[in-house]
Design a protein around this motif. Structure first.
Motif, PDB file in Angstrom:
ATOM      1  N   TYR A  90       0.813  -1.207   0.000  1.00 26.98           N
ATOM      2  CA  TYR A  90       0.000   0.000   0.000  1.00 26.98           C
ATOM      3  C   TYR A  90       0.852   1.265   0.000  1.00 26.98           C
ATOM      4  O   TYR A  90       0.514   2.238  -0.640  1.00 26.98           O
ATOM      5  CB  TYR A  90      -0.927   0.039   1.213  1.00 26.98           C
ATOM      6  N   ILE A  91       1.933   1.255   0.768  1.00 26.04           N
ATOM      7  CA  ILE A  91       2.774   2.435   0.899  1.00 26.04           C
ATOM      8  C   ILE A  91       4.114   2.171   0.220  1.00 26.04           C
ATOM      9  O   ILE A  91       4.844   1.278   0.617  1.00 26.04           O
ATOM     10  CB  ILE A  91       3.032   2.783   2.381  1.00 26.04           C
ATOM     11  N   GLU A  92       4.398   2.940  -0.807  1.00 26.55           N
ATOM     12  CA  GLU A  92       5.673   2.814  -1.510  1.00 26.55           C
ATOM     13  C   GLU A  92       6.522   4.041  -1.228  1.00 26.55           C
ATOM     14  O   GLU A  92       6.017   5.163  -1.179  1.00 26.55           O
ATOM     15  CB  GLU A  92       5.461   2.726  -3.023  1.00 26.55           C
ATOM     16  N   THR A  93       7.807   3.812  -1.055  1.00 25.09           N
ATOM     17  CA  THR A  93       8.755   4.909  -0.910  1.00 25.09           C
ATOM     18  C   THR A  93       9.401   5.147  -2.264  1.00 25.09           C
ATOM     19  O   THR A  93       9.892   4.210  -2.894  1.00 25.09           O
ATOM     20  CB  THR A  93       9.835   4.569   0.132  1.00 25.09           C
ATOM     21  N   VAL A  94       9.366   6.381  -2.710  1.00 24.91           N
ATOM     22  CA  VAL A  94       9.995   6.763  -3.970  1.00 24.91           C
ATOM     23  C   VAL A  94      11.239   7.561  -3.591  1.00 24.91           C
ATOM     24  O   VAL A  94      11.134   8.679  -3.077  1.00 24.91           O
ATOM     25  CB  VAL A  94       9.046   7.598  -4.857  1.00 24.91           C
ATOM     26  N   ALA A  95      12.380   6.957  -3.805  1.00 20.85           N
ATOM     27  CA  ALA A  95      13.648   7.514  -3.328  1.00 20.85           C
ATOM     28  C   ALA A  95      13.811   8.994  -3.665  1.00 20.85           C
ATOM     29  O   ALA A  95      13.596   9.412  -4.806  1.00 20.85           O
ATOM     30  CB  ALA A  95      14.818   6.728  -3.908  1.00 20.85           C
ATOM     31  N   ARG A  96      14.164   9.749  -2.635  1.00 21.35           N
ATOM     32  CA  ARG A  96      14.442  11.190  -2.729  1.00 21.35           C
ATOM     33  C   ARG A  96      13.275  12.021  -3.252  1.00 21.35           C
ATOM     34  O   ARG A  96      13.448  13.162  -3.623  1.00 21.35           O
ATOM     35  CB  ARG A  96      15.696  11.452  -3.549  1.00 21.35           C
ATOM     36  N   ARG A  97      12.075  11.437  -3.312  1.00 21.35           N
ATOM     37  CA  ARG A  97      10.911  12.196  -3.803  1.00 21.35           C
ATOM     38  C   ARG A  97       9.781  12.226  -2.791  1.00 21.35           C
ATOM     39  O   ARG A  97       9.229  13.276  -2.516  1.00 21.35           O
ATOM     40  CB  ARG A  97      10.415  11.614  -5.125  1.00 21.35           C
ATOM     41  N   GLY A  98       9.372  11.054  -2.292  1.00 21.59           N
ATOM     42  CA  GLY A  98       8.251  11.033  -1.365  1.00 21.59           C
ATOM     43  C   GLY A  98       7.657   9.648  -1.200  1.00 21.59           C
ATOM     44  O   GLY A  98       8.352   8.643  -1.319  1.00 21.59           O
ATOM     45  N   ARG A  99       6.358   9.619  -0.969  1.00 16.98           N
ATOM     46  CA  ARG A  99       5.645   8.358  -0.748  1.00 16.98           C
ATOM     47  C   ARG A  99       4.446   8.305  -1.683  1.00 16.98           C
ATOM     48  O   ARG A  99       3.909   9.318  -2.099  1.00 16.98           O
ATOM     49  CB  ARG A  99       5.148   8.240   0.702  1.00 16.98           C
ATOM     50  N   ARG A 100       4.015   7.055  -1.953  1.00 17.14           N
ATOM     51  CA  ARG A 100       2.862   6.856  -2.838  1.00 17.14           C
ATOM     52  C   ARG A 100       1.985   5.765  -2.239  1.00 17.14           C
ATOM     53  O   ARG A 100       2.465   4.753  -1.749  1.00 17.14           O
ATOM     54  CB  ARG A 100       3.347   6.455  -4.226  1.00 17.14           C
ATOM     55  N   PHE A 101       0.674   5.972  -2.325  1.00 13.18           N
ATOM     56  CA  PHE A 101      -0.303   4.988  -1.898  1.00 13.18           C
ATOM     57  C   PHE A 101      -0.825   4.270  -3.138  1.00 13.18           C
ATOM     58  O   PHE A 101      -1.296   4.929  -4.074  1.00 13.18           O
ATOM     59  CB  PHE A 101      -1.467   5.691  -1.174  1.00 13.18           C
ATOM     60  N   VAL A 102      -0.713   2.969  -3.144  1.00  5.62           N
ATOM     61  CA  VAL A 102      -1.220   2.182  -4.276  1.00  5.62           C
ATOM     62  C   VAL A 102      -1.982   0.986  -3.744  1.00  5.62           C
ATOM     63  O   VAL A 102      -1.679   0.454  -2.682  1.00  5.62           O
ATOM     64  CB  VAL A 102      -0.093   1.699  -5.213  1.00  5.62           C
ATOM     65  N   GLN A 103      -2.986   0.572  -4.474  1.00  4.47           N
ATOM     66  CA  GLN A 103      -3.741  -0.616  -4.136  1.00  4.47           C
ATOM     67  C   GLN A 103      -3.627  -1.576  -5.298  1.00  4.47           C
ATOM     68  O   GLN A 103      -4.176  -1.332  -6.360  1.00  4.47           O
ATOM     69  CB  GLN A 103      -5.202  -0.270  -3.860  1.00  4.47           C
ATOM     70  N   LYS A 104      -2.884  -2.626  -5.090  1.00  2.00           N
ATOM     71  CA  LYS A 104      -2.701  -3.630  -6.132  1.00  2.00           C
ATOM     72  C   LYS A 104      -3.696  -4.754  -5.913  1.00  2.00           C
ATOM     73  O   LYS A 104      -3.975  -5.137  -4.800  1.00  2.00           O
ATOM     74  CB  LYS A 104      -1.265  -4.162  -6.098  1.00  2.00           C
ATOM     75  N   LYS A 105      -4.198  -5.247  -6.999  1.00  2.00           N
ATOM     76  CA  LYS A 105      -5.155  -6.353  -6.915  1.00  2.00           C
ATOM     77  C   LYS A 105      -4.460  -7.679  -6.959  1.00  2.00           C
ATOM     78  O   LYS A 105      -3.399  -7.835  -7.383  1.00  2.00           O
ATOM     79  CB  LYS A 105      -6.162  -6.261  -8.065  1.00  2.00           C
TER      80      LYS A 105
END
Length: 105
Positions: A90-105
């Motif tokens: 659900y929570i991905e870290t994008v190096a040196r940029r920020g965080r992203r919320f994703v819902q994978k099926k």
């Protein structure tokens, strides 16, 4: 599995997954909700800090807020892990940029 969005009760600040309520502290819930609002997009670390701690709070002016933010993200991931939700990333870290919320099926 149940998409996390179906279990977010914004009004009452509750998260329910598979009929189990997850108890989240204020800041942890705020992080989850902020990332959920921008699902699929990277939310910058600076924006997260400003939104959660406020523009006038001292944390915004610290030269290195990364440790505080990393601890908050870690707390959120630990809560999700209790319900085996981390396998869905659900929570991905994008190096040196920020965080992203994703819902994978």
């Amino acid at each position: 599995y149940q998409r996390l969005a179906k279990g977010l009760d914004i009004k009452n600040q509750r998260v329910t997954i598979n009929n189990k309520e997850i108890s989240l502290s204020g800041k942890v819930y705020e992080l989850l909700f902020l990332l959920y609002q921008h699902e699929g997009s990277v939310v910058s670390n600076e924006k997260i800090v400003q939104e959660i701690w406020g523009r006038d709070n001292h944390i915004v002016y610290l030269a290195d807020y990364a440790d505080v933010l990393n601890k908050l993200v870690s707390r959120l991931k630990k809560e999700l892990q209790k319900y085996e939700l981390t396998r869905h990333n659900y929570i991905e870290t994008v190096a040196r940029r920020g965080r992203r919320f994703v819902q994978k099926k």
